[in-house]
Design an enzyme around this catalytic site. Structure first.
Site: not given
Length: 919
Positions: A108, A316, A295, A318, A362, A366, A447, A298
């Site tokens: 990341d 992220s 969530n 969710s 969901h 992300e 990422h 990030d």
């Protein structure tokens, strides 16, 4: 490790020191609680332990090889040998070529330039630096000394406040910690207590489960100094009912003192707080509503075009990605205070979480990263879809907007805010899983962060996994240049940055044949096909597709490329680059973005090298021929311009024309040999194919026979199994005017393992790599939660090994190894009508069918799921219809079921269609 799916599990990591020499070993154990295992000496581990290590880092170009010839049991020790390899170190440096990259491993990676140096900060406190974006130095490896970590200092002391909620010795990080995805920015407006201004601000997240996380920030007057914790600004995963989640005893009620919600309520919306708790944050049972709320992970920081307003994007899966404005003087969040609709973008605004940008329900997505580009006036939003593992389909997507709050749109005009359904239809896919000839294959690029340097150069920075055999989770930082195409999209160069710069080229320099990668729009763990595309001198395109191409001067020192083919317009550029292998001769490349959200890449090949072309054809054929099948094969007679003829080792299994003859009682194998001829080069390649045995019915229940006094239901006569199913709770057989006698399951909201049908314990006990099929007719009522399980099989009612939900998301998650989403479907057909639902699982992946039609699939190597060990699919004991509460999902509230069938073997699409038509 990130828990990026509806369930929670560990992704273990080995960190293997580059100082280790080859083929030495000692013993070491892999603790079950560890998110990452640091190995400072050579180790020997069991294959079961190694298969659990789903996130393996290889430093200093060491390649891990696992000997799997021994018996595949959980106790069999396998030796990890560490060998130096040029595959990951790429080219050797000479005086005639650009610098040789030196490798670092930072998951990341977030790129920051400070004091003339480039830094990447990543998850697990890993970090690295470089003077030139090519040669990197590892500053801190994953999970370094927690008492003295670069940038963070003593982790327990620095993160004392956020660790009260998430990230330390709790949930998924029992026995350790989870600090993820930092992002740092220079903020000239930050005000210190002594009245001075200006600070480097570092935002990061700590996390305990796939939903319980928080975002904190730290400050320092120098970039490389130890940062001081200031505050935690966003929390997620809190509930009304206080229920624990994951492997945790944490009270999750929203009014606990370790959250900031009480303080915000005291302030009220007029004073920078909120007036009341939102019902949107909770589901009907008082649990966390992950379909709406994000969530809190990030974080990414950026200033707007004025350079005065500071924003943080984050989120992220969710509820998706969100945006909060920050106070530049303090770094604190400016909470909206009340729910509303953003006037510019039309996106909804949550009083606490901010402006919704993308995703929700969901759907995967992300790692948001927003970069304002003063040259174009656009804010470019990057995010990553899929699962982070090598076969998880991780891939970066791109949107843009003229405003920080959106709307963010893609090249096809899709709005990111609508990507909460069928998200593969949204966002330009930048990089898939691909391989060029004689170069290591690339997987799961994702990422990312981006950098617009002082001279205006653009760079895409991300972590990259690799295509290995056996497949491991080694990852390294990669830096690719980006250049604006004619439509002002930052378009990514084919090969990594080595200091080269594109030029204006003569037409003769770009005419020719290219290895061709179409990255597509699908999130998939598959390796993409490598094809051949020719740009002809007359402006036509031939090979993988037909069309036209043109080259024009961009006015920026390089040439634009436009390709028209298959009713898609692709716009990009030409760029002569070095390949990522030992070849020091630069090759012409092209990269372009289509108005259908695809990216295409080309790398020129030498059409006079017949042996290479024949070998390329052999590789392409290997991508076409399945390792196992029950259906006839299409054996090509020509591939990439090479002629192909076929022979077989056993025509009774597979003929030389591809006719497949399944065996009645066991799998059979045959070897297909292709003779590949290209000019004067002849190559023979053999492909091993398993022909699966014919499926058979394990259990069938049509409910026409009444249950006995104990609620036991005998299987239908055509079942090979003999045990009875049992009605649990109030589940009953009722008469339906459409289908006769059927199973009826009703439950109160929030019920878990209360009323359902329990199938025999041996339902899946004999499952082998031939796979299995679950099929049933269902009538799902309006009240049933979309994630409630229609079918689920658990190991001793403690872990979900396979399931399909009312939303038609089908999964297998066996051996603590694979978490596969068979169909990322937000729709679930109609309610209150009878429909036929089926899903098949075998070592090649999952397919989901609705009313006989394929509605979703994911191809992935699931071989380990079918191993005969304690967590393989054959260990499923608690097999249920209408229930499955392992992920805290409630039972179905109202549904009817009929003709519930479980097959040994994965049925073909034609067989599923026939089953539906028989219905």
């Amino acid at each position: 490790m990130k828990n990026k799916s509806l369930w929670t599990k560990h992704l273990f990591r080995f960190v293997l020191s580059g100082a280790l020499c080859a083929a030495v070993s000692c013993t070491a154990s892999i603790p079950a609680f560890a998110d990452e295992v640091i190995v400072e000496e050579a180790v020997s581990v069991t294959e079961a332990e190694a298969s659990d290590a789903a996130d393996v880092v290889v430093d200093d170009a060491d390649v891990i090889e696992i000997d799997t010839e021994a018996d595949n049991t959980s106790t069999q020790e396998e030796t990890i040998a560490i060998e130096d390899s040029s595959e990951l170190t790429d080219t050797a440096e000479t005086t005639d070529v650009p610098k040789t990259p030196t490798r670092v491993s930072v998951h990341d990676p977030s790129i920051v330039k400070a004091d003339g140096m480039y830094y990447v900060l990543g998850s697990h406190t890993a970090s690295a630096s470089s003077p030139d974006l090519i040669q990197w130095t590892q500053l801190n490896s994953d999970y370094g000394n927690p008492e003295n970590t670069p940038f963070y200092g003593n982790l327990k002391e620095t993160f004392e406040k956020p660790f009260q909620w998430a990230g330390y010795n709790d949930g998924d990080c029992v026995g350790g910690y989870a600090i993820w995805a930092p992002d740092a920015i220079w903020n000239p407006y930050y005000e210190w207590e002594d009245g001075t201004t200006g600070a480097y601000m570092l935002y990061c997240c700590t996390s305990s489960t796939w939903r319980r996380s928080c975002i904190s920030y730290l400050v320092s007057k120098t970039f490389d100094g130890t940062y001081t914790y200031v505050d935690t600004i966003v929390y997620s995963g809190f509930t009304k009912n206080g229920a624990v989640d994951g492997n945790s005893s944490r009270d999750t009620k929203w009014d606990n003192d370790y959250l900031n919600l009480n303080a915000l309520l005291e302030k009220g919306s007029e004073n920078g707080g909120i007036d009341e708790i939102s019902d949107n944050w909770f589901d009907q049972t008082g649990g966390w509503n992950h379909l709406y709320a994000p969530n809190a992970i990030d974080p990414n920081l950026f200033f707007d075009a004025s350079g005065e307003k500071l924003y943080m994007s984050y989120g992220s899966w969710s509820g998706g990605l969100f945006l909060l404005e920050l106070d530049p003087a303090t770094g604190e969040a400016i909470y909206p205070g009340v729910d509303s609709t953003d006037e510019i973008s039309g996106n909804f605004v949550d009083r606490y979480f901010g402006v919704h940008l993308a995703g929700g329900n969901h759907q995967s997505g992300e790692a948001p990263y927003i970069q304002y580009d003063p040259e174009t006036g656009y804010y470019y939003l990057y995010e990553t879809y899929g699962g982070l593992t090598a076969e998880g389909g991780y891939n970066m997507r791109l949107f843009r907007s003229e405003n920080p709050t959106g709307p963010y749109v893609d090249a096809a005009g899709g709005n990111a805010s609508e990507s909460g359904e069928n998200n593969d239809n949204y966002g330009i896919k930048l990089i898939g899983n691909y391989s060029f000839y004689d170069q290591i294959g690339k997987r799961a690029a994702g990422h990312n962060s981006t950098l617009i340097d002082d001279d205006g150069s653009r760079y895409l920075v991300y972590h990259q996994r690799f295509d290995m055999d056996p497949q491991l989770e080694a990852h390294e930082v990669r830096v690719h240049q980006q250049f604006l195409n004619e439509d002002q999209w930052p378009t990514t160069a084919v090969y990594e940055y080595r200091g080269e710069q594109p030029e204006n080229y003569e037409t003769s320099e770009v005419v020719g044949s290219y290895e061709f990668i179409d990255h597509g729009t699908k999130t998939s763990g598959d390796m993409l096909d490598t094809q051949m595309l020719t740009l002809n001198e007359d402006g036509t395109v031939s090979g993988a597709a037909s069309g036209t191409w043109t080259k024009t001067d961009s006015g920026r020192g390089y040439d634009y490329l436009t390709i028209e083919m298959n009713d898609v317009t692709y716009k990009g550029f030409f760029f002569r680059q070095l390949k990522e292998n030992s070849d020091t001769t630069p090759v012409m490349t092209f990269s372009a973005i289509g108005n259908n959200n695809t990216s295409i890449w080309g790398s020129m090949i030498d059409m006079n090298d017949n042996e290479m072309l024949a070998n390329m054809a052999a590789i392409a054929i290997g991508q076409m021929i399945p390792s196992a099948t029950r259906e006839d094969l299409e054996l090509p007679s020509s591939v990439l311009g090479a002629d192909v003829t076929w022979t077989t080792s056993d025509a009774s299994v597979i003929s030389e024309t591809g006719t497949v003859t399944p065996q009645a009682e066991e799998d059979a194998r045959a070897k297909l040999t292709a003779t590949i001829t290209y000019g004067d080069a002849v190559v023979e390649e053999t492909y091993k194919v398993t022909v699966r045995q014919n499926p058979y019915l394990i259990y069938s229940f049509d409910f026409e026979t009444a249950a006995d006094a104990d609620g036991m239901i005998a299987p239908d006569a055509d079942s090979t199994g003999s045990e009875s199913a049992s009605l649990i709770g109030s589940a009953s057989i009722v008469s339906d005017e459409t289908r006769g006698n059927v199973l009826q399951v009703t439950n109160e909201p929030g019920a878990k393992n209360v009323n359902y049908l329990k199938l025999p314990e041996d339902t899946l006990s004999d499952i082998k790599p031939a796979g299995y099929t679950i099929a049933m007719w269902v009538n799902i009522g309006e009240k049933t939660f979309e994630h409630s399980a229609l079918f689920e099989a658990d190991a001793d009612n403690q872990y979900p090994l396979t399931r399909i939900g009312a939303n038609l998301i089908a999964r297998i998650n066996a051996n603590a190894y694979s978490d596969v989403q068979g169909a990322l479907l937000s729709t679930n057909g109609e309610r209150d009508v009878w429909q036929h639902v089926a899903y098949t699982v075998d070592p090649q992946g999952i397919r989901v069918y609705l009313n006989g039609e394929l509605v979703g699939e994911e191809t992935k190597d699931l071989t380990d799921c079918f191993r005969k060990n304690k967590t393989g699919i054959s260990q499923a004991k608690h097999v249920m219809v209408g229930s499955g509460a392992i992920w805290d999902d409630e039972d179905v509230e109202d549904a009817k079921f009929d003709n519930v069938k479980v097959y040994f073997g994965a049925l073909t699409a034609a067989e599923i269609q026939a089953l539906y038509e028989e219905g």
